[in-house]
Design a protein around this motif. Structure first.
Motif, short mmCIF file in Angstrom:
data_model
loop_
_atom_site.label_atom_id
_atom_site.label_comp_id
_atom_site.label_asym_id
_atom_site.label_seq_id
_atom_site.Cartn_x
_atom_site.Cartn_y
_atom_site.Cartn_z
N GLY A 98 0.90 -1.36 0.36
CA GLY A 98 0.08 -0.27 -0.16
C GLY A 98 0.95 1.04 -0.15
O GLY A 98 0.23 1.92 -1.25
N THR A 99 2.01 1.27 0.55
CA THR A 99 2.64 2.50 1.01
C THR A 99 3.86 2.65 -0.41
O THR A 99 3.91 3.65 -1.32
N MET A 100 4.18 1.70 -1.08
CA MET A 100 4.57 1.27 -2.07
C MET A 100 3.80 1.87 -3.76
O MET A 100 4.45 2.92 -4.00
N VAL A 101 2.36 1.70 -3.11
CA VAL A 101 1.60 1.93 -4.20
C VAL A 101 1.61 3.29 -4.30
O VAL A 101 1.36 5.13 -5.43
N GLU A 102 1.84 3.65 -3.00
CA GLU A 102 1.92 6.04 -2.87
C GLU A 102 2.66 6.44 -3.18
O GLU A 102 2.63 7.18 -4.11
N PHE A 103 3.56 5.72 -3.39
CA PHE A 103 5.02 6.00 -3.84
C PHE A 103 4.75 6.11 -5.46
O PHE A 103 5.30 7.38 -6.45
N TYR A 104 4.65 4.79 -5.79
CA TYR A 104 4.28 4.87 -7.21
C TYR A 104 3.30 5.83 -7.95
O TYR A 104 3.82 6.36 -9.28
N ALA A 105 2.18 6.17 -7.89
CA ALA A 105 1.38 7.08 -7.94
C ALA A 105 1.73 8.70 -7.84
O ALA A 105 1.63 9.08 -9.15
N ASN A 106 2.86 8.94 -7.03
CA ASN A 106 3.46 10.28 -7.49
C ASN A 106 2.96 11.15 -7.32
O ASN A 106 2.64 12.36 -8.54
N ASN A 107 1.17 11.18 -6.97
CA ASN A 107 0.37 12.06 -7.09
C ASN A 107 1.09 13.48 -6.06
O ASN A 107 0.92 12.55 -4.27
N ALA A 108 0.89 14.69 -6.06
CA ALA A 108 1.35 16.11 -4.83
C ALA A 108 0.53 15.91 -4.19
O ALA A 108 1.27 16.43 -3.92
N SER A 109 -0.81 15.35 -4.54
CA SER A 109 -1.83 15.81 -3.37
C SER A 109 -1.11 14.87 -2.19
O SER A 109 -2.28 14.68 -1.34
N ASP A 110 -1.08 13.97 -2.53
CA ASP A 110 -0.53 12.80 -1.11
C ASP A 110 0.66 12.27 -1.78
O ASP A 110 1.01 10.61 -1.85
N PRO A 111 1.90 13.06 -1.44
CA PRO A 111 3.12 12.27 -1.48
C PRO A 111 3.07 11.15 -1.10
O PRO A 111 2.73 11.25 0.79
#
Length: 575
Positions: free
Chosen positions: A392-405
């Motif tokens: 789940g953490t790696m997905v957050e990094f992968y998405a690279n969305n500025a609103s949710d770094p």
């Protein structure tokens, strides 16, 4: 199809169609035949008994050409819980076996406790209204030191907090003692049927004729404006992503209309393919977050680990949003092959649980169920939860969305006014920070009692290991001395090794994924997870490499060392 073989009295069934297509279809049968021959030749290593039968559940060939064939086991027709194993071989030669079964002994098959008595014993522990009729099947329970004849009793119901439950109680068939328990519903937070995948639910906009893949725009709650995969039905659109999935099932998002239970709700529809408003007043807003989060998780597994969806063969899953009333959790269920997200209290204290890392967490439970199938109890349950936090953490990094770094904090977006991330579900770099929520908390360091904790707490040590492997003994920005967390490098390690350096999150995740898919079994404990991740690091980077040595050092930094630990699953505690 199933390929039946009888080798030296061991019947081996190869369920080729079920396993992810990690090996080319053309040589799959050859791989299984080679593994079957090794199984037949190694009864002592496998603690085999004359009544044992084996079913191939997965086949993976790694970058070195090593063949990893995963087997489930029965004995005299009874499932052996904890009897699964993985044969590792290269060029037809055995290179190792991953298993937790410790004995070739098998129990007497005459129970003193009947199925009805076992149901009564389990019902006393279930302690709530149940739905349907409780079931019981006879099994061999082999997650402890000696295999035991037992009843696997299943109760289903809805908890007071609205989480569905499908509880397994393993009842000793001689004494009536509860040996173990776990829930098939895997939640994101503490709280909280093997049926075929349900249909798509009601279609609020009418019949979808001549469906075609489309790309919509979504105004999300957490991520701003995003693009999402949808379906053009001619006169309207559905929130069904035809680019991720197959005719066996596409990724789709449904509105549960604040109901609970097994209903699949209504697939979201829209007239102009512009979804949500960025506010909670529009029901499609949180659907956008969930739909996008599952798409990012799908893409992460495909692009980083060459995995085609949850099951590895491209079957899409359903996301259900607006589950229950003020439901502050999210969960994965194998029974519906779906992720389900509650609304929290709509932002009074917690927002709907559709953040990127939560979506990745829940979908990753599905990946675990189709690979190692880590039992949701004891240390294996903690590793199951940690796997979902890690990816789940790696997905957050992968998405690279500025609103949710990307960060190593689970669910921080769910809490209002949380710029310092002092509110979260879990902090991977310092798991015990959740002690602020109560007397039971996630330990930073391994101890022999870890398996007695709820799986959401026992996951902390693996989360901690992963952070240290990726980043080293480095305090994340915003959590250092003088902040609310007041962390120092020495507070991040259990053995004083403040010079510990990381190998980067992508390498750490690659090691964990290879271990999950080729080394971990259903009852893997922390000591075996150490062995499995070292084997994975050796496969990816070489034995004795910097990455291999970093895995060893990171486990040592959370007090998981080389000495073997026998897992004895205990009942879970609940917050």
């Amino acid at each position: 199809m199933k390929l039946q073989a009888s080798l030296l009295g061991l019947a081996i069934a190869s369920a080729l169609a079920f396993a992810p297509a990690q090996a080319a279809n053309g040589n799959r049968a050859d791989i299984v035949n080679r593994a079957n021959a090794l199984v037949s030749a190694q009864p002592a290593i496998l603690h085999s008994n004359a009544g044992d039968r084996f079913v191939v559940r997965d086949v993976v060939v790694d970058r070195l050409g090593t063949e990893h064939v995963r087997y489930d086991r029965t004995w005299n027709g009874l499932p052996v819980l904890g009897g699964d194993f993985i044969m590792h071989s290269r060029n037809g030669q055995l290179t190792g076996v991953s298993q937790t079964l410790q004995s070739a002994a098998r129990p007497n098959l005459t129970p003193r406790i009947s199925a009805d008595q076992a149901i009564v014993e389990a019902g006393a522990k279930f302690g709530m209204r149940f739905s349907g009729v409780p079931t019981s099947r006879m099994v061999i329970y082999a997650r402890g030191a000696t295999p035991v004849l037992a009843h696997d009793v299943v109760y289903e119901g809805i908890k007071q907090d609205q989480t569905p439950t499908r509880m397994h109680y393993i009842v000793d068939a001689n004494s009536g003692k509860i040996l173990d328990r776990w829930d098939d519903i895997h939640t994101n937070r503490t709280a909280s049927t093997g049926a075929a995948r349900p249909g798509p639910g009601r279609q609020g906009g009418g019949t979808c004729t001549s469906p075609a893949a489309a790309t919509g725009t979504g105004a999300s709650l957490f991520l701003g404006s995003v693009t999402i995969g949808t379906t053009n039905c001619g006169s309207f659109y559905q929130m069904v992503d035809r680019t991720r999935g197959s005719s066996a099932g596409y990724n789709a998002t449904h509105d549960m209309n604040n109901k609970t239970g097994n209903s699949m709700g209504d697939v979201f529809t829209d007239a102009d393919n512009a979804w949500g408003s960025g506010t909670l007043s529009n029901r499609a807003t949180v659907a956008v977050d969930a739909h996008y989060g599952i798409a990012m998780t799908w893409d992460y597994y495909k692009n980083k680990h060459s995995r085609n969806g949850i099951d590895g063969i491209g079957t899409g899953a359903i996301s259900r949003v607006h589950y229950g009333n003020n439901y502050g959790n999210a969960f994965w269920s194998d029974g519906c092959y779906c992720m389900t997200f509650g609304d929290g209290d709509n932002g009074a204290t917690i927002y709907p649980l559709v953040s990127l890392d939560v979506a990745g967490h829940e979908m990753s439970h599905g990946v675990t169920s189709r690979t190692a199938n880590l039992t949701y109890s004891g240390e294996s349950g903690g590793l199951n939860e940690a796997t979902s936090d890690i990816f789940g953490t790696m997905v957050e990094f992968y998405a690279n969305n500025a609103s949710d770094p990307g960060d190593y904090v689970m669910g921080e977006e769910l809490f209002p006014n949380n710029s310092t991330m002092s509110e979260a579900i879990r902090w991977m770099f310092k798991p015990s920070l959740d002690s602020k929520y109560g007397s039971t908390y996630s330990p930073d360091c391994y101890s022999g009692s870890l398996g007695s904790l709820d799986v959401h707490y026992s996951s902390g040590v693996a989360n901690h290991f992963f952070y240290l492997l990726a980043e080293g003994a480095v305090v994340p920005a915003g959590f250092g001395a003088g902040t609310w967390a007041n962390l120092t490098p020495s507070s991040l390690v259990c053995n004083g090794n403040i010079g510990l350096t990381g190998i980067g999150k992508d390498k750490a995740a690659a090691i964990w994924y290879v271990a999950l898919t080729t080394q971990f079994t259903s009852s893997t404990n922390y000591a075996q997870a150490r062995t499995g991740t070292l084997a994975a690091a050796s496969t990816l980077y070489g034995a004795g490499s910097a990455e291999y040595n970093a895995v060893n050092a990171a486990w040592a930094a959370v007090n998981v060392n080389a000495a073997p630990v026998v897992q004895q699953p205990l009942p879970q505690r609940r917050r």
